[in-house]
Motif scaffolding. Sequence first.
Motif, PDB file in Angstrom:
ATOM      1  N   PHE A 141      -3.472 -22.799   0.138  1.00 36.68           N
ATOM      2  CA  PHE A 141      -2.867 -23.102  -1.150  1.00 36.68           C
ATOM      3  C   PHE A 141      -2.572 -24.590  -1.230  1.00 36.68           C
ATOM      4  CE2 PHE A 141       0.678 -22.078   1.664  1.00 36.68           C
ATOM      5  CZ  PHE A 141       1.494 -23.193   1.514  1.00 36.68           C
ATOM      6  N   VAL A 142      -2.354 -25.030  -2.465  1.00 37.08           N
ATOM      7  CA  VAL A 142      -1.850 -26.380  -2.731  1.00 37.08           C
ATOM      8  C   VAL A 142      -0.624 -26.187  -3.613  1.00 37.08           C
ATOM      9  CG1 VAL A 142      -2.322 -28.656  -3.693  1.00 37.08           C
ATOM     10  CG2 VAL A 142      -4.183 -27.339  -2.651  1.00 37.08           C
ATOM     11  N   GLU A 143       0.474 -26.806  -3.210  1.00 38.88           N
ATOM     12  CA  GLU A 143       1.727 -26.676  -3.943  1.00 38.88           C
ATOM     13  C   GLU A 143       2.262 -28.072  -4.235  1.00 38.88           C
ATOM     14  OE1 GLU A 143       5.798 -24.115  -3.326  1.00 38.88           O
ATOM     15  OE2 GLU A 143       4.690 -24.705  -1.559  1.00 38.88           O
TER      16      GLU A 143
ATOM     17  N   ARG B  38       1.210 -24.620  -8.434  1.00 41.18           N
ATOM     18  CA  ARG B  38       0.481 -24.127  -7.273  1.00 41.18           C
ATOM     19  C   ARG B  38      -0.954 -23.770  -7.624  1.00 41.18           C
ATOM     20  NH1 ARG B  38      -0.185 -19.505  -9.672  1.00 41.18           N
ATOM     21  NH2 ARG B  38       1.327 -17.868  -9.732  1.00 41.18           N
ATOM     22  N   GLN B  39      -1.803 -23.911  -6.602  1.00 44.66           N
ATOM     23  CA  GLN B  39      -3.181 -23.438  -6.698  1.00 44.66           C
ATOM     24  C   GLN B  39      -3.432 -22.585  -5.464  1.00 44.66           C
ATOM     25  OE1 GLN B  39      -6.523 -26.106  -5.850  1.00 44.66           O
ATOM     26  NE2 GLN B  39      -7.553 -25.297  -7.657  1.00 44.66           N
ATOM     27  N   CYS B  40      -3.767 -21.324  -5.677  1.00 43.88           N
ATOM     28  CA  CYS B  40      -4.066 -20.410  -4.579  1.00 43.88           C
ATOM     29  C   CYS B  40      -5.568 -20.435  -4.317  1.00 43.88           C
ATOM     30  CB  CYS B  40      -3.640 -18.986  -4.947  1.00 43.88           C
ATOM     31  SG  CYS B  40      -1.909 -18.852  -5.446  1.00 43.88           S
TER      32      CYS B  40
ATOM     33  N   GLU C 108     -12.081 -35.188  -6.458  1.00 45.45           N
ATOM     34  CA  GLU C 108     -11.470 -33.911  -6.104  1.00 45.45           C
ATOM     35  C   GLU C 108     -10.571 -33.510  -7.261  1.00 45.45           C
ATOM     36  OE1 GLU C 108      -9.544 -33.703  -2.278  1.00 45.45           O
ATOM     37  OE2 GLU C 108     -10.983 -35.105  -1.413  1.00 45.45           O
ATOM     38  N   SER C 109     -10.498 -32.209  -7.547  1.00 51.71           N
ATOM     39  CA  SER C 109      -9.648 -31.771  -8.647  1.00 51.71           C
ATOM     40  C   SER C 109      -8.972 -30.457  -8.299  1.00 51.71           C
ATOM     41  CB  SER C 109     -10.451 -31.650  -9.939  1.00 51.71           C
ATOM     42  OG  SER C 109     -11.479 -30.712  -9.786  1.00 51.71           O
ATOM     43  N   TRP C 110      -7.846 -30.213  -8.972  1.00 51.22           N
ATOM     44  CA  TRP C 110      -7.040 -29.021  -8.786  1.00 51.22           C
ATOM     45  C   TRP C 110      -6.619 -28.492 -10.144  1.00 51.22           C
ATOM     46  CZ3 TRP C 110      -6.719 -33.601  -6.318  1.00 51.22           C
ATOM     47  CH2 TRP C 110      -6.938 -33.605  -4.941  1.00 51.22           C
TER      48      TRP C 110
ATOM     49  N   ALA D 213      -5.096 -31.721 -12.120  1.00 47.93           N
ATOM     50  CA  ALA D 213      -4.948 -32.960 -11.365  1.00 47.93           C
ATOM     51  C   ALA D 213      -6.309 -33.352 -10.815  1.00 47.93           C
ATOM     52  CB  ALA D 213      -3.951 -32.779 -10.220  1.00 47.93           C
ATOM     53  N   LYS D 214      -6.582 -34.665 -10.835  1.00 44.26           N
ATOM     54  CA  LYS D 214      -7.872 -35.140 -10.343  1.00 44.26           C
ATOM     55  C   LYS D 214      -7.671 -36.498  -9.683  1.00 44.26           C
ATOM     56  CE  LYS D 214     -11.074 -37.044 -13.022  1.00 44.26           C
ATOM     57  NZ  LYS D 214     -12.140 -37.287 -13.981  1.00 44.26           N
ATOM     58  N   ILE D 215      -8.362 -36.710  -8.574  1.00 44.02           N
ATOM     59  CA  ILE D 215      -8.429 -38.032  -7.969  1.00 44.02           C
ATOM     60  C   ILE D 215      -9.910 -38.405  -7.889  1.00 44.02           C
ATOM     61  CG2 ILE D 215      -6.255 -37.903  -6.701  1.00 44.02           C
ATOM     62  CD1 ILE D 215      -7.818 -37.188  -4.178  1.00 44.02           C
ATOM     63  N   ASP D 216     -10.196 -39.677  -8.110  1.00 45.86           N
ATOM     64  CA  ASP D 216     -11.584 -40.115  -7.990  1.00 45.86           C
ATOM     65  C   ASP D 216     -11.633 -41.554  -7.522  1.00 45.86           C
ATOM     66  OD1 ASP D 216     -12.034 -41.894 -10.565  1.00 45.86           O
ATOM     67  OD2 ASP D 216     -11.012 -40.083 -11.250  1.00 45.86           O
ATOM     68  N   GLY D 217     -12.784 -41.935  -7.026  1.00 44.10           N
ATOM     69  CA  GLY D 217     -13.002 -43.273  -6.501  1.00 44.10           C
ATOM     70  C   GLY D 217     -14.303 -43.295  -5.718  1.00 44.10           C
ATOM     71  N   THR D 218     -14.371 -44.186  -4.737  1.00 45.48           N
ATOM     72  CA  THR D 218     -15.581 -44.292  -3.921  1.00 45.48           C
ATOM     73  C   THR D 218     -15.216 -44.315  -2.435  1.00 45.48           C
ATOM     74  OG1 THR D 218     -15.554 -46.702  -4.020  1.00 45.48           O
ATOM     75  CG2 THR D 218     -16.867 -45.571  -5.682  1.00 45.48           C
ATOM     76  N   ILE D 219     -16.102 -43.728  -1.655  1.00 44.19           N
ATOM     77  CA  ILE D 219     -16.016 -43.786  -0.195  1.00 44.19           C
ATOM     78  C   ILE D 219     -17.378 -44.256   0.291  1.00 44.19           C
ATOM     79  CG2 ILE D 219     -15.738 -42.484   1.938  1.00 44.19           C
ATOM     80  CD1 ILE D 219     -13.830 -40.634   0.471  1.00 44.19           C
TER      81      ILE D 219
END
Length: 148
Positions: free
Chosen positions: A33-35, A26-28, A133-135, A120-126
Amino acid sequence: MFALLLAAATAAITDADLTFLSGDWRQCTSDGFVEERWLGPREGLAVGANLTLRKGKAMFEHLRIQREADGWTYWASPAGKPPVPFKLVEGDANHAVFANPEHGFPARITYMRDGNELLAKIDGTISGKPREESWRFTAGTAADCGKR
């Protein structure tokens, strides 16, 4: 010689140990939050779920990591959409990187265990612009955040 190195690298990725993901994370945050919860891996399958509450809005994602003939594949299905595959391109006992360069955003999904934390991380292009984004998760559930 190159073929032997490539074969060894491929074997390491195919046999990557993903047990570092297992558990409740979890991230508060001040606005929610993100769970994320991961079960397994067992017999070549790990199953995950993500629940995010941000500014009073709930979002969810079904996750699956499955061992296939050519290695591990991470299947992400945000908000019930059809699953998108990401192949394991790098991994060891504490981290894994999954990629689908044709997907845009995210094109890469990275998990890394750092002691009692899961990064955790997601990356790319828009629209041709890089985005990331990272958590930083800690062990536990959203109930530990004091939010329900």
